[in-house]
Write an enzyme that holds these catalytic residues in place. Sequence first.
Site, short mmCIF file in Angstrom:
data_model
loop_
_atom_site.label_atom_id
_atom_site.label_comp_id
_atom_site.label_asym_id
_atom_site.label_seq_id
_atom_site.Cartn_x
_atom_site.Cartn_y
_atom_site.Cartn_z
CB SER A 98 -9.46 -36.98 64.77
OG SER A 98 -8.80 -36.52 65.90
CG HIS A 123 -11.50 -39.69 68.81
ND1 HIS A 123 -10.71 -40.57 68.11
CD2 HIS A 123 -10.73 -38.37 68.42
CE1 HIS A 123 -9.63 -40.06 67.38
NE2 HIS A 123 -9.79 -38.83 67.67
#
EC number: 3.4.21.92
Length: 193
Positions: A98, A123
Amino acid sequence: MSVIPMVVEQTSRGERSYDIYSRLLKERVIFLSGEVEDRMANLIVAQLLFLESEDPTKDINIYINSPGGSVTAGMAIYDTMQFIKPDIRTLCIGQACSMGAFLLAGGTAGKRAALPNARVMIHQPLGGFRGQASDIQIHAQEILKIKHTLNDRLAFHTGQGIERIEKDTDRDNFMSAEEAQAYGLVDEVLVKR
């Protein structure tokens, strides 16, 4: 309770002891470990600014082992990395997920690496808000703006097209070190010194 190892050095004035992170900071190594949150971001930004003031011509090394975290805290680190004069070498040890992956990719081109068994995950930003419908709409628009900014920066750092980034960040996208290199998140996989 965490124990931080101490390093003892001999100096002309006798012995001097440092915690291991302070000793490594002298060698221009910063550890970004754990969840990216405001307190951590403030410490990382302060270390980056300190090392720039010490010598703006020497590279700074950031070792990343992070599951990700706050977008705003991560952007404070990212913006400082881009703002200061020294090149930033990033190295994924363990995981960069992330916001951790975003910061890994944000190192100076040609100076981003991962260890062979490191894992990288990209993501879209996560969001959750409760309240009045109009407030939920405002927050939804904000998270879409953040998503666009993150995707734009990832496209810039990886060389991937924005459409590919949007598709690949739609869900959790895990990569090995080699896959992260092929994608453009890192420039090399380090096997030996």
